[in-house]
Scaffold this active site. Structure first.
Site, short mmCIF file in Angstrom:
data_model
loop_
_atom_site.label_atom_id
_atom_site.label_comp_id
_atom_site.label_asym_id
_atom_site.label_seq_id
_atom_site.Cartn_x
_atom_site.Cartn_y
_atom_site.Cartn_z
CB THR A 179 -27.37 -94.10 -3.62
OG1 THR A 179 -26.52 -93.23 -2.84
CG2 THR A 179 -28.25 -93.27 -4.51
NE ARG A 201 -19.32 -81.99 9.47
CZ ARG A 201 -18.88 -81.09 10.34
NH1 ARG A 201 -17.80 -81.32 11.05
NH2 ARG A 201 -19.52 -79.95 10.54
CE LYS A 257 -23.99 -94.76 0.42
NZ LYS A 257 -24.41 -93.89 -0.63
CB CYS A 280 -21.46 -91.51 3.79
SG CYS A 280 -23.14 -90.90 3.94
CG PHE A 282 -20.20 -81.67 0.36
CD1 PHE A 282 -19.52 -82.62 -0.39
CD2 PHE A 282 -20.69 -80.54 -0.28
CE1 PHE A 282 -19.32 -82.43 -1.75
CE2 PHE A 282 -20.50 -80.35 -1.63
CZ PHE A 282 -19.81 -81.29 -2.38
CE LYS A 318 -37.58 -92.53 6.77
NZ LYS A 318 -36.71 -92.69 5.59
C1 UDX Z 1 -19.10 -88.30 5.83
C2 UDX Z 1 -18.51 -87.01 5.25
O1 UDX Z 1 -17.76 -86.31 6.28
C3 UDX Z 1 -19.61 -86.11 4.72
O2 UDX Z 1 -19.04 -84.94 4.12
C4 UDX Z 1 -20.40 -86.89 3.68
O3 UDX Z 1 -21.46 -86.09 3.21
C5 UDX Z 1 -20.94 -88.18 4.29
O4 UDX Z 1 -19.87 -88.95 4.84
P1 UDX Z 1 -20.30 -88.97 8.12
O5 UDX Z 1 -20.49 -90.35 7.56
O6 UDX Z 1 -21.43 -88.33 8.85
O7 UDX Z 1 -19.90 -87.95 6.95
O8 UDX Z 1 -19.09 -89.08 9.14
P2 UDX Z 1 -17.68 -88.38 9.38
O9 UDX Z 1 -17.78 -87.40 10.47
O10 UDX Z 1 -17.05 -87.94 8.12
O11 UDX Z 1 -16.88 -89.64 9.96
C6 UDX Z 1 -16.78 -90.84 9.18
C7 UDX Z 1 -16.05 -91.91 9.93
O12 UDX Z 1 -14.66 -91.63 9.99
C8 UDX Z 1 -16.48 -92.13 11.39
O13 UDX Z 1 -16.55 -93.53 11.62
C9 UDX Z 1 -15.38 -91.49 12.19
O14 UDX Z 1 -15.23 -92.10 13.45
C10 UDX Z 1 -14.17 -91.76 11.31
N1 UDX Z 1 -13.08 -90.79 11.46
C11 UDX Z 1 -13.26 -89.48 11.15
C12 UDX Z 1 -11.83 -91.23 11.89
O15 UDX Z 1 -11.63 -92.43 12.16
N2 UDX Z 1 -10.80 -90.33 11.99
C13 UDX Z 1 -10.95 -89.01 11.69
O16 UDX Z 1 -9.97 -88.27 11.79
C14 UDX Z 1 -12.22 -88.58 11.26
#
Ligand code: UDX
Length: 453
Positions: free
Chosen positions: A98, A167, A279, A276, A165, A47
């Protein structure tokens, strides 16, 4: 307490970032572009070799150009040496993973503990360690005590908690222009030190929230639990819509106009996955149980259950579309990543649905614009193709499971000419269903029973 930090002056620092995954790689590059001297550490030599060439072992839009920009300043370097890391930094950001423990729902803290126990004895002058990893509340206090115990300078190694936070897919923007910065500290001086470090970010006027350590850790768990709850709420409404003939998309639009509710994160469909939300939700419940307040988070079990039910519902609707049996059917699966603009397949709803159908005897062909490599490694029994058209050719049903832009751009008329049967399930409610209906397709969606009218 939200402080007015307009007065903070920028102080370039010698920063280390321990753990260069999604979070750490972006944080290291971002801090260097802000003007700090940064040393990124990871135990994974492959990495580090990639990062030194501004390459990443995962797909994250904008990260490689940010790394290129940061490396060109001469202020970003990488290492696999703890001794070098300890000697270099005045501020050490802890960004290790984690994951969910293999034995239970709790978070596996072995990477956090391993990093702290190795680093602490090497910290021979006063410094600030800043936790960014998502941890169960109470971990920071324990780490603070370990640092004081194992470092030769004792309590002169201070600890702050600064949850992240970001994404996936928007990690660079979320790091450089976050919607808030939260720091948990034991002493105001540590918050002031971090305000000076983050001054080029804070200058954009975003809220700067200073709390105690426990609150800062809980903020992250609470934010993720709320987001997951919002998604499962609208997916529970989708179940009601399916039972009554109502349309969950119209319902989400209507309730979303209420600013107290808001339309964001009310996209009904196949539910949440990724590294995220699932879990962290389970880890949060496990921690509440340890604390004797499991009842407070009991509802999160339903949030998790509703989410998992959506995958089974997608399998059910596919089976109905195929006339009652999937055995031997050719199924095109569009999407393998847990969400678009990511190659992450951890807890991917799309791959789960594809696997269940394969196990029930269907011939499943999966396409994804970025996640094929990861998907192939994790589910070798499925077949994968590099082109969405090849996935759909001669298929009996097309499943739209991850809402990549490229799938919205497929022309229903052209697509109709290469499939065996014009049947499609839009499990993300993101396609132009009317255009598919006009082109003669039998269209189903989750939570939208009337889509064919
Ligand atoms: C999330 C949080 O948004 C972020 O703040 C945190 O730090 C880590 O976890 P991420 O895992 O990158 O981020 O994805 P996110 O964009 O939040 O989407 C999570 C999941 O929810 C995806 O599978 C997405 O498809 C789903 N989702 C999201 C829905 O099914 N409906 C929605 O309206 C929004």
């Amino acid at each position: 307490m939200t402080h007015d930090i307009a007065a903070a002056e920028f102080a370039p620092r010698r920063i280390t970032v321990i753990g260069c995954g999604y979070l750490g790689a972006v944080h290291a590059a971002a801090m260097a572009t802000l003007g700090h001297d940064v040393l990124g550490f990871d135990i994974d030599t492959d990495k580090i070799a990639l990062l030194e060439k501004a390459e990443t072992p995962f797909y994250e839009p904008g990260l490689e150009s940010l790394l290129t920009e940061a490396l060109a300043t001469g202020r970003l370097r990488f290492t696999t040496s703890y001794a070098e890391t300890a000697a270099f930094g005045d501020v050490h950001f802890l960004c290790v993973g984690t994951p969910q423990s293999a034995e239970s729902n709790a978070a596996d803290l072995s990477y956090v503990d391993g990093a702290i126990e190795t680093l602490a004895p090497l910290l021979t002058r006063p410094c600030l360690v800043v936790g960014k990893s998502t941890v169960p509340v109470g971990t920071a206090e324990r780490i603070r005590d370990t640092l004081a115990e194992l470092s030769p300078v004792g309590a002169a190694v201070r600890l702050a908690w600064n949850p992240e936070f970001l994404r996936e897919g928007f990690a660079v923007t979320d790091t450089l222009t976050p919607d808030r910065l939260v720091v948990g500290v034991d002493a105001q001086g540590d918050a002031d030190e971090l305000a000076a470090l983050y001054q080029p970010v804070l200058i954009h006027g975003m809220p700067w929230v200073v709390t105690d350590l426990a609150t800062a850790q809980l903020v992250k768990s609470a934010a993720n639990a709320f987001l997951a709850t919002k998604i499962s709420f609208i997916n529970a409404m989708a179940e009601l819509c399916e039972a009554t003939g109502a349309d969950v998309v119209a319902l989400a639009d209507a309730i979303g106009h209420d600013v107290r509710i808001g339309r964001k994160f009310l996209q009904a469909g196949l539910g949440f996955g990724g590294g995220c939300l699932p879990k962290d939700l389970r880890g949060f419940m496990a921690r509440a149980e340890e604390l004797g307040v499991d009842q407070a988070l009991h509802f999160l079990r339903d949030v998790d259950d509703i989410n998992m039910r959506r995958r089974r519902r997608a399998v059910e609707v596919t089976t109905q579309l195929l006339g009652g049996s999937v055995t031997g059917a050719h199924i095109a699966v569009l999407g393998a990543a847990f969400k678009p603009d990511s190659d992450d397949i951890r807890d991917s709803p799309a791959l789960d649905v594809a696997t269940i159908l394969h196990e029930r005897g269907a011939k499943v062909r999966v396409h994804d614009p970025k996640a094929l490599g990861n998907a192939r490694r994790s589910r070798p029994a499925l077949s994968f193709v590099d082109d969405p058209i090849d996935a759909c050719r001669d298929s009996d049903v097309v499943l739209h499971l991850t809402e990549w832009k490229v799938y919205r751009e497929l022309d229903p008329v052209d697509l109709g000419k290469i499939v065996a049967h014009k049947r499609i399930l839009d499990a993300r409610n993101a396609l132009d269903s009317a255009a598919y209906v006009r082109a003669g397709w039998d269209v189903r969606a989750l939570g939208r029973p009337n889509v064919n009218r």
